[in-house]
Write an enzyme that holds these catalytic residues in place. Structure first.
Site, PDB file in Angstrom:
ATOM      1  N   GLY A 156       0.854  -1.192   0.000  1.00  0.00           N
ATOM      2  CA  GLY A 156       0.000   0.000   0.000  1.00  0.00           C
ATOM      3  C   GLY A 156       0.879   1.227   0.000  1.00  0.00           C
ATOM      4  CB  ILE A 158       3.747   2.429   4.629  1.00  0.00           C
ATOM      5  CG1 ILE A 158       3.020   3.626   5.267  1.00  0.00           C
ATOM      6  CG2 ILE A 158       5.098   2.204   5.320  1.00  0.00           C
ATOM      7  CD1 ILE A 158       2.539   3.415   6.693  1.00  0.00           C
ATOM      8  CB  THR A 237       7.251  -0.240  10.742  1.00  0.00           C
ATOM      9  OG1 THR A 237       6.962  -0.368   9.346  1.00  0.00           O
ATOM     10  CG2 THR A 237       8.753  -0.341  10.969  1.00  0.00           C
ATOM     11  NE  ARG A 239      -2.101  -0.241  14.512  1.00  0.00           N
ATOM     12  CZ  ARG A 239      -1.549   0.901  14.091  1.00  0.00           C
ATOM     13  NH1 ARG A 239      -0.264   0.982  13.824  1.00  0.00           N
ATOM     14  NH2 ARG A 239      -2.285   1.979  13.937  1.00  0.00           N
ATOM     15  CD  GLU A 268       2.413  -0.869  20.020  1.00  0.00           C
ATOM     16  OE1 GLU A 268       1.988   0.286  20.199  1.00  0.00           O
ATOM     17  OE2 GLU A 268       2.736  -1.305  18.914  1.00  0.00           O
ATOM     18  CG  HIS A 287       3.476   2.478  17.609  1.00  0.00           C
ATOM     19  ND1 HIS A 287       2.357   1.697  17.778  1.00  0.00           N
ATOM     20  CD2 HIS A 287       3.336   3.066  16.397  1.00  0.00           C
ATOM     21  CE1 HIS A 287       1.577   1.809  16.718  1.00  0.00           C
ATOM     22  NE2 HIS A 287       2.149   2.648  15.862  1.00  0.00           N
TER      23      HIS A 287
HETATM   24  N1  NAI Z   1       4.713   2.182  13.116  1.00  0.00           N
HETATM   25  C1  NAI Z   1       3.934   3.228  12.932  1.00  0.00           C
HETATM   26  O1  NAI Z   1       4.042   4.229  13.643  1.00  0.00           O
HETATM   27  C2  NAI Z   1       2.936   3.233  11.825  1.00  0.00           C
HETATM   28  C3  NAI Z   1       2.248   2.102  11.488  1.00  0.00           C
HETATM   29  N2  NAI Z   1       1.326   2.129  10.476  1.00  0.00           N
HETATM   30  C4  NAI Z   1       0.627   0.901  10.092  1.00  0.00           C
HETATM   31  O2  NAI Z   1       0.871   0.663   8.720  1.00  0.00           O
HETATM   32  C5  NAI Z   1      -0.319   0.200   8.117  1.00  0.00           C
HETATM   33  C6  NAI Z   1      -0.284   0.447   6.643  1.00  0.00           C
HETATM   34  O3  NAI Z   1      -0.454   1.830   6.351  1.00  0.00           O
HETATM   35  P1  NAI Z   1      -0.678   2.328   4.842  1.00  0.00           P
HETATM   36  O4  NAI Z   1       0.399   1.816   3.954  1.00  0.00           O
HETATM   37  O5  NAI Z   1      -0.937   3.776   4.885  1.00  0.00           O
HETATM   38  O6  NAI Z   1      -2.022   1.540   4.488  1.00  0.00           O
HETATM   39  P2  NAI Z   1      -2.541   1.056   3.070  1.00  0.00           P
HETATM   40  O7  NAI Z   1      -3.986   0.738   3.258  1.00  0.00           O
HETATM   41  O8  NAI Z   1      -2.149   2.037   2.030  1.00  0.00           O
HETATM   42  O9  NAI Z   1      -1.719  -0.285   2.816  1.00  0.00           O
HETATM   43  C7  NAI Z   1      -2.003  -1.524   3.378  1.00  0.00           C
HETATM   44  C8  NAI Z   1      -1.772  -2.579   2.317  1.00  0.00           C
HETATM   45  O10 NAI Z   1      -1.905  -3.866   2.893  1.00  0.00           O
HETATM   46  C9  NAI Z   1      -2.626  -4.700   1.989  1.00  0.00           C
HETATM   47  N3  NAI Z   1      -3.293  -5.774   2.733  1.00  0.00           N
HETATM   48  C10 NAI Z   1      -4.365  -5.669   3.557  1.00  0.00           C
HETATM   49  N4  NAI Z   1      -4.697  -6.893   4.031  1.00  0.00           N
HETATM   50  C11 NAI Z   1      -3.785  -7.754   3.523  1.00  0.00           C
HETATM   51  C12 NAI Z   1      -3.581  -9.138   3.640  1.00  0.00           C
HETATM   52  N5  NAI Z   1      -4.410  -9.884   4.377  1.00  0.00           N
HETATM   53  N6  NAI Z   1      -2.536  -9.693   2.998  1.00  0.00           N
HETATM   54  C13 NAI Z   1      -1.727  -8.936   2.229  1.00  0.00           C
HETATM   55  N7  NAI Z   1      -1.883  -7.609   2.069  1.00  0.00           N
HETATM   56  C14 NAI Z   1      -2.891  -7.031   2.699  1.00  0.00           C
HETATM   57  C15 NAI Z   1      -3.630  -3.751   1.350  1.00  0.00           C
HETATM   58  O11 NAI Z   1      -4.118  -4.273   0.123  1.00  0.00           O
HETATM   59  C16 NAI Z   1      -2.779  -2.510   1.170  1.00  0.00           C
HETATM   60  O12 NAI Z   1      -2.086  -2.569  -0.053  1.00  0.00           O
HETATM   61  C17 NAI Z   1      -1.429   0.944   8.889  1.00  0.00           C
HETATM   62  O13 NAI Z   1      -2.652   0.263   8.823  1.00  0.00           O
HETATM   63  C18 NAI Z   1      -0.868   0.996  10.287  1.00  0.00           C
HETATM   64  O14 NAI Z   1      -1.335  -0.109  11.025  1.00  0.00           O
HETATM   65  C19 NAI Z   1       1.085   3.274   9.791  1.00  0.00           C
HETATM   66  C20 NAI Z   1       1.741   4.427  10.104  1.00  0.00           C
HETATM   67  C21 NAI Z   1       2.702   4.522  11.165  1.00  0.00           C
HETATM   68  O1  LIG Z   2       0.668   3.579  13.913  1.00  0.00           O
HETATM   69  C1  LIG Z   2       0.395   4.650  13.499  1.00  0.00           C
HETATM   70  C2  LIG Z   2      -0.640   4.911  12.563  1.00  0.00           C
HETATM   71  O2  LIG Z   2      -0.729   6.064  12.112  1.00  0.00           O
HETATM   72  O3  LIG Z   2      -1.415   3.994  12.253  1.00  0.00           O
END
Ligand code: NAI
Ligand SMILES: O=CC(=O)O
Length: 326
Positions: A156, A158, A237, A239, A268, A287
């Protein structure tokens, strides 16, 4: 006319709430720890808008208790802590903050990846412990990135940003995702689509970027670790609950994979008596994927703008349940 009431579950970066200042009566939870669930239950009875964080459990009971609640705005892109179905049933829009944190989180992913591949944290501790006696041919050997295969699970926003950053490192990049991306996007990113199990078998470094859902809960457990190379490194990075922590411990302890780096854990914060904390081949950060001054201000402003739109009965600029508008 009285202003709508909102509750903000923690202090946000300064100026983040500016969009709301003249539009709402704002109460901000003043403590460092999140409000307890019982406090949230009490607060939600008196408010029109809730600005929450990923540390708040926003479940069906809470949503249904908020009789005057018009909008829920989360300052995060992930929203696995919110019962979206319950909000949708009540036609309450839920906002999140996609995009603005993509680069910061991809940067942290690469920082962890480099630290794990080249054992940076162990090396730093080694120096501070006074163990550095001389240059040694076999001291603290890591793994080369050049020529290695990087496996991205979830391409997606990230995941894509992580792939883009790979281009200078001479890596082969493969990915698996719920949906295969177009040939044009694959070519532009220089990535190759493979089935999940093949990704686990062929990758030297595996990095997780899916949302947490029923499907992705413990997506990486004993069976998946068993498919990985003994030299593999796992980065998470996304969940914490995407990786089974018991399986991770056994796998790292026995040397079945080389190492791991996590920015997220289950639970967490990670309890201080967790056996994971005894492992040298594991790096954990608290996190901090989006934790830069610029990004956190953008997230707070975006969350405030989502909340404001909801209070004004306008569609949220970033809404995770837009079906409520149809
Ligand atoms: N460590 C941190 O501080 C942060 C963590 N995150 C986490 O990163 C995640 C992703 O963020 P984005 O890239 O913006 O979201 P996004 O929705 O753009 O990307 C998620 C991707 O995962 C794919 N996906 C969903 N279920 C799946 C599965 N069962 N098998 C394979 N692929 C699957 C989706 O098709 C999508 O391409 C967030 O939901 C959040 O939990 C986000 C920001 C900061
Ligand atoms: O983990 C952080 C987020 O924005 O989701």
């Amino acid at each position: 006319m009285s202003l709508p009431k909102i509750f903000v579950t923690r202090q946000l970066p300064e100026r983040g709430l500016n969009p709301l200042l003249s539009h709402a009566e704002i109460e901000i939870w003043p403590e460092r720890q999140p409000p307890a669930y019982e406090i949230l239950l009490e607060k939600v009875q008196q408010i029109d808008g809730l600005l929450c964080l990923l540390t708040d459990r926003i479940d069906e009971q809470l949503i249904n208790t908020g009789k005057s609640l018009k909008v829920i705005s989360q300052m995060a892109v992930g929203y696995d802590n919110i019962d979206i179905k319950a909000a949708t049933n009540r036609k309450i829009p839920v906002g999140n903050t996609p995009g603005v944190l993509t680069d910061a989180t991809a940067d942290l992913t690469w920082a962890l990846l480099m630290c794990a591949a080249r054992r940076i944290i162990e090396s730093e501790q080694y120096v501070r412990a006074g163990s550095w006696q001389t240059w040694e041919p076999t001291l603290l050997l890591g793994t080369d990135l050049s020529g290695a295969t990087l496996g991205i699970v979830g391409l997606g926003r990230i995941g894509e940003a992580v792939a883009r950053r790979a281009s200078g490192f001479n890596l082969r990049v493969i990915y698996s995702s719920r949906h295969r991306r177009s040939k044009e996007i694959e070519a532009a990113l220089g990535v190759e689509y493979v089935e999940f199990n093949r990704l686990l078998q062929e990758s030297d470094i595996i990095t997780l970027h899916t949302a947490l859902s029923k499907e992705t809960h413990h997506l990486i457990s004993y069976a998946q670790f068993a498919l990985m190379k003994r030299s593999a490194i796992l980065i998470n990075t996304a969940r914490g609950a995407i990786v089974d922590p018991q399986a991770l411990y056994q796998t790292l302890k026995s040397g079945q994979i080389a190492g791991a780096a996590l920015d997220v854990t289950e639970p967490e914060p990670i309890p201080l008596d967790s056996p994971l904390l005894s492992l040298k081949n594991l790096i954990i950060t608290p996190h901090i994927g989006s934790a830069s001054y610029q990004t956190r201000l953008k997230m707070a402003t975006m969350a405030a703008n989502n909340l404001l739109a909801g209070l004004l009965n306008q569609p949220l600029p970033y809404c995770v349940n837009p079906e409520i508008y149809s």
